[in-house]
Enzyme design. Sequence first.
Site, short mmCIF file in Angstrom:
data_model
loop_
_atom_site.label_atom_id
_atom_site.label_comp_id
_atom_site.label_asym_id
_atom_site.label_seq_id
_atom_site.Cartn_x
_atom_site.Cartn_y
_atom_site.Cartn_z
N PHE A 145 8.39 4.40 3.41
CA PHE A 145 8.02 3.60 4.55
C PHE A 145 7.06 2.54 4.22
O PHE A 145 6.11 1.97 4.97
CB PHE A 145 7.54 4.36 5.88
CG PHE A 145 8.11 5.39 6.45
CD1 PHE A 145 9.68 5.31 6.91
CD2 PHE A 145 7.60 6.51 6.63
CE1 PHE A 145 10.15 6.18 7.33
CE2 PHE A 145 8.47 7.48 7.17
CZ PHE A 145 9.75 7.41 7.52
N MET A 200 7.80 -6.76 34.17
CA MET A 200 7.76 -8.00 35.09
C MET A 200 8.87 -9.17 34.87
O MET A 200 8.87 -9.80 35.80
CB MET A 200 6.36 -8.57 34.90
CG MET A 200 5.20 -7.82 35.36
SD MET A 200 3.65 -8.40 34.99
CE MET A 200 2.56 -7.54 36.27
N TYR A 245 0.92 -1.27 0.12
CA TYR A 245 -0.15 -0.08 -0.02
C TYR A 245 0.85 0.97 -0.12
O TYR A 245 1.85 1.55 0.93
CB TYR A 245 -0.88 0.00 1.41
CG TYR A 245 -1.87 1.03 1.44
CD1 TYR A 245 -2.94 1.53 0.50
CD2 TYR A 245 -1.69 1.93 2.55
CE1 TYR A 245 -3.62 2.32 0.95
CE2 TYR A 245 -2.45 3.03 2.72
CZ TYR A 245 -3.49 3.41 1.73
OH TYR A 245 -4.40 4.12 2.19
N ARG A 284 9.57 -17.65 38.31
CA ARG A 284 10.57 -17.06 39.02
C ARG A 284 10.23 -16.58 40.52
O ARG A 284 9.23 -16.27 40.94
CB ARG A 284 10.43 -15.55 38.18
CG ARG A 284 11.82 -14.67 38.62
CD ARG A 284 13.17 -15.08 38.60
NE ARG A 284 14.08 -13.72 38.69
CZ ARG A 284 15.37 -14.07 38.98
NH1 ARG A 284 15.74 -15.06 38.75
NH2 ARG A 284 16.04 -12.95 39.21
N GLU A 335 -0.82 3.75 9.82
CA GLU A 335 -2.47 3.48 9.68
C GLU A 335 -3.24 4.70 10.28
O GLU A 335 -4.17 4.86 10.67
CB GLU A 335 -3.13 2.31 10.24
CG GLU A 335 -2.48 0.87 9.67
CD GLU A 335 -2.53 0.50 8.27
OE1 GLU A 335 -2.97 1.57 7.51
OE2 GLU A 335 -2.71 -0.60 8.02
N ASN A 365 -9.72 2.64 7.03
CA ASN A 365 -10.87 2.27 8.24
C ASN A 365 -10.60 0.87 8.84
O ASN A 365 -10.49 0.44 9.81
CB ASN A 365 -11.99 2.68 7.82
CG ASN A 365 -12.45 4.30 7.79
OD1 ASN A 365 -11.81 5.05 8.60
ND2 ASN A 365 -13.29 4.33 7.00
N GLY A 366 -10.50 0.02 7.63
CA GLY A 366 -10.10 -1.39 7.86
C GLY A 366 -8.96 -1.63 8.53
O GLY A 366 -8.88 -2.51 9.37
N GLU A 422 4.53 9.54 1.80
CA GLU A 422 5.56 10.26 1.17
C GLU A 422 6.65 10.75 2.17
O GLU A 422 6.28 11.00 3.32
CB GLU A 422 5.05 11.11 0.18
CG GLU A 422 4.19 10.64 -1.18
CD GLU A 422 3.76 11.86 -1.97
OE1 GLU A 422 3.09 11.07 -3.13
OE2 GLU A 422 4.01 12.94 -1.91
#
Length: 378
Positions: free
Chosen positions: A154, A335, A121, A265, A361, A237-238, A125
């Site tokens: 990209f 963690m 897609y 742990r 997006e 949108n999708g 630019e």
Amino acid sequence: SAGLTEEQKEFQSVALDFAAKEMAPHMAEWDEKEIFPVDTMRKAAQLGFGGIYVKPDVGGSGLSRLDTSIIFEALSTGCTSTTAYMSIHNMCVWMIDTFGNEEQRRRFCPSLCSMEQFASYCLTEPGSGSDAASLLTSARRKGDTYVLNGSKAFISGGGDADVYVVMCRTGGPGPKGISCLVLEKGTPGLSFGKKERKVGWNSQPTRAVIFEDCVVPVSNRLGAEGQGFSIAMKGLNGGRINIASCSLGAAHASVLLAQEHLTVRKQFGEPLANNQYLQFRLAEMATRLVAARLMVRNAARALQEELGDAPVLCSMAKLFATDACFEICNQALQMHGGYGYLKDYAVQQFVRDVRVHQILEGTNEVMRMIVARSLLQG
């Protein structure tokens, strides 16, 4: 699986199984060696994951946006980077299927749905990222062809993909001057920049796509002249639901990794799981994950049903889920202590791979603009 139909649970189970067996064992190697796992993606396409929400008459699976979200979330537990590329590929095939004529649909979609060919897609630019309507790549009409000049930045799959869905300027300034062309690799004048070195998303190549007097038949235009920006936004949108779903999968996997680490742990003579602070943090992570999942699935349903507020709900879901899921992955790394910062432990790769979801997006700042504009305009 709460609230899903039996059929959707089956999609989820198949995708989770594929992620566990075909993706997760190779995730670290694909990342470290920057391997584009073509063969694995083609195996996924055999399960119908190459054109999930594309019509069946051209090789698609004909599933809903919610089905698609469920599948991408599940696949992303195995490799977020690879699934994210697959989500972009699916978006491109859907655009051709939806806005292309019969000849275009039958020419491009079957080989893309089988992932015999891959799609990229091309909107962003070097000088127009969030301000997509200001793009400068030009397509000058010359008889029954367009002469394309400019560059895109990209681009996921750039250089390796076979088909490029390109937004370019055929008219005056602003969104109404933009059209959508489909280019094929090997077109004279089409070239690519160097492979970008990225923090994450290393199982998919990213390059600039360059057009120098690139001659494209008018018959490769999707829709009418000037319809390109509308096509691009409907695709996004999708795309926002898809990338949010990939974040959900990474966060889900990270919660499971944290849960396991806390159980195994020991510090100060007892398992970390006995520490109430860490118990509360894990509870918060799981709660935010479920909340994000519900938002994404709600937006997916709205998009499928073509509700008027679907674009805003997609923006909200993308904003909330990608922010929340990055924090979940990051907390899971914390963690793990020092182990979380080692590449032997998968949690650090999930952190690196989901970070970019807050940018692409449509950045999360742009998502806030879309939501605020909708609220203030009434």
